[in-house]
Write an enzyme that holds these catalytic residues in place. Structure first.
Site, PDB file in Angstrom:
ATOM      1  N   GLU A 200      55.567  45.584  45.236  1.00  0.00           N
ATOM      2  CA  GLU A 200      56.711  46.393  45.683  1.00  0.00           C
ATOM      3  C   GLU A 200      57.428  45.683  46.822  1.00  0.00           C
ATOM      4  O   GLU A 200      56.814  44.903  47.542  1.00  0.00           O
ATOM      5  CB  GLU A 200      56.238  47.753  46.209  1.00  0.00           C
ATOM      6  CG  GLU A 200      55.578  48.635  45.198  1.00  0.00           C
ATOM      7  CD  GLU A 200      55.155  49.970  45.776  1.00  0.00           C
ATOM      8  OE1 GLU A 200      54.950  50.906  44.989  1.00  0.00           O
ATOM      9  OE2 GLU A 200      55.033  50.091  47.016  1.00  0.00           O
ATOM     10  N   ARG A 292      43.676  66.620  44.717  1.00  0.00           N
ATOM     11  CA  ARG A 292      42.601  67.402  45.378  1.00  0.00           C
ATOM     12  C   ARG A 292      43.218  68.194  46.519  1.00  0.00           C
ATOM     13  O   ARG A 292      44.363  67.921  46.909  1.00  0.00           O
ATOM     14  CB  ARG A 292      41.553  66.432  45.936  1.00  0.00           C
ATOM     15  CG  ARG A 292      42.140  65.579  47.044  1.00  0.00           C
ATOM     16  CD  ARG A 292      41.159  64.616  47.686  1.00  0.00           C
ATOM     17  NE  ARG A 292      41.745  63.992  48.863  1.00  0.00           N
ATOM     18  CZ  ARG A 292      42.518  62.905  48.839  1.00  0.00           C
ATOM     19  NH1 ARG A 292      42.781  62.310  47.688  1.00  0.00           N
ATOM     20  NH2 ARG A 292      43.038  62.404  49.941  1.00  0.00           N
TER      21      ARG A 292
END
Ligand code: MV4
Length: 448
Positions: A200, A292
């Site tokens: 990136e 989560r």
């Protein structure tokens, strides 16, 4: 609704889940290692099963022992908390194979979001802003070289199986690429058994701002606004706050909508967090999606008056969400109190708590499992408490945090309380003027 939930975790998050289950009239089963026999989550649960010796890989990570505990206690759901098996696709699958509802993401979802290059490609398809860079995995070094020229230095090499900074290298010039490529792949192969890399454009001095989302079993998702988690040391969050001092109404609206769009695109079920990198021009880019409940979820609960664990359980039981998005009405800050010595490179400081005085009063929340006389075991994560303050404004929340930290007495071990107290006096922190680089410059002052 579930009749009995087994909490496959320990410490403050186990207590957190047990408390909400009790309020919902759901029976609870605690699992514990030999080292945690005297823990509060064992005492607070309706039933408790010892699942092995102290080492995590022989207890809290032992899937057969946890499934056996659920079978013998006849639990109909398992809440994994965070860490341990909370994002373990195999565990999610084994739970559903045993007709035990995993209060978390499906194995497919965990795999899709756990593979960072796949997660990023999926988000791009969904129309969520992503950092310019490679289209997926880079097949070989020659391609990496060519790509880095196209993207333009500096670039960031990332391991697709990585996360939390492992297997990641910032590369500032072409002559450094080969060394970074080799060491990142070596680190990733060693840590994850997978050395696939993607690339990136490097976002300089980013902020880490994440959006809490909740999705139901009917394809609907909503967002519960942001948390600023930029104050980190070696990829460990130290303190978090909501709303972010860097946020504007427009940025919050755009990031919230992007997070909801992403969640509905992948039909996300449960509580999740979409993490973004935000640059100094307030451009935001997808970073990772966590499947989560997170350590820092309480500050979101505080500002929108919401019980996120309750919401997780309701969604897992098939209840549809209300669907409305939430925006913070208050300001909340969390300080993670670790059994570490901030005057000695934050090294762990396990041992017995000989004296404990906990802070209280208006706007103070303390999520902890410790008590006077409790022995902090050396086997697990060093976080022992989360001190959360909530007030009408950021300034009041900071003042409340200072006062609460001054009241908080823990003797017998070292803790990071003095670090947090100094942080609350730091001019850049007070000005809300901090990025993920902040801790690189922070110098703790020796106490007199
Ligand atoms: C980045 C970045 C700059 N540019 N990606 C850190 C772990 C993982 N969440 C991704 N991370 C970063 N990815 C690009 N293209 C800087 C980081 C980063 C970071 C991000 C959030 C919070 C703390 C951080 C500390 C160091 C680097």
């Amino acid at each position: 609704m579930f009749k009995k939930v087994l909490i496959a975790n320990r410490g403050e998050i186990a207590l957190r889940v047990i408390r909400t289950c009790k309020e919902m009239g759901i029976k609870t089963v605690a699992v514990y290692s030999k080292a945690d026999e005297e823990s509060l989550h064992v005492r607070f649960a309706d039933e408790a099963v010892c699942i092995g010796p102290a080492p995590s890989n022989k207890s809290y990570l032992q899937i057969p022992n946890i499934i056996a505990a659920a079978e013998i206690t006849n639990a109909d759901a398992i809440h994994p908390g965070y860490g341990f098996l909370s994002e373990n696709a195999k565990f999610s699958k084994i739970c559903s194979d045993h007709n035990i509802k995993f209060i978390g993401a499906s194995a497919e979802m965990i795999n899709q979001m756990g593979d960072k290059a796949t997660a990023k490609a999926t988000m791009k398809e969904a129309g969520v802003p992503t950092v310019p860079g490679s289209e997926g995995i880079i097949p070989d070094f020659e391609t990496a070289e060519k790509l880095a020229e196209e993207v333009g230095y500096p670039v960031m090499l990332k391991a697709t199986a990585g996360g939390g900074g492992k297997g990641m290298r910032a590369v500032w010039a072409a002559e450094d690429l080969k060394k970074a490529w080799d060491s990142a792949r070596q680190e990733s192969a060693a840590a994850f058994g997978n050395d696939d890399m993607y690339m990136e454009k490097l976002i300089e001095e980013p902020r880490h701002i994440e959006i809490q989302i909740i999705g139901d079993q009917y394809g609907k998702a909503c967002h519960l606004s942001e948390r600023d988690c930029s104050v980190q040391r070696r990829h460990q969050k130290l303190t978090e706050e909501t709303p972010s001092p860097f946020m504007t109404d427009k940025l919050r609206k755009d990031m919230g909508e992007a997070a909801v769009k992403a969640s509905e695109y992948i039909k996300y079920e449960g509580a999740g967090t979409v993490e973004f990198l935000v640059d100094k021009h307030r451009n935001f880019y997808f970073m990772e999606m966590n499947t989560r409940i997170q350590v820092e979820h309480p500050i979101t609960e505080q500002v929108i008056d919401y019980d996120l664990i309750r919401e997780q359980i309701l969604v897992a039981a098939g209840v549809p969400i209300s669907g409305k998005n939430y925006f913070p009405k208050l300001h909340s800050i969390e300080c993670r109190i670790n059994a570490e010595d901030p005057f000695n490179d934050f090294r762990p400081s396990p041992g017995r708590i000989t004296t404990l005085h906990t802070p209280g009063g208006h706007g103070i929340r303390l999520d902890t499992h410790v008590y006077s006389g409790y022995v902090i075991p050396p086997h697990y994560d060093s976080m022992i408490a989360k001190l959360i303050t909530t007030a009408q404004t950021r300034e009041e929340a900071i003042n409340k945090m200072k006062r609460a930290l001054d009241e908080f007495v823990i003797e017998g071990i070292k803790t990071t309380i003095p670090f947090h107290r100094q942080l609350m006096d730091h001019p850049d922190y007070i000005a809300g003027n901090y990025t993920t680089k902040f801790m690189e410059e922070f110098e703790i002052q020796e106490e007199n």
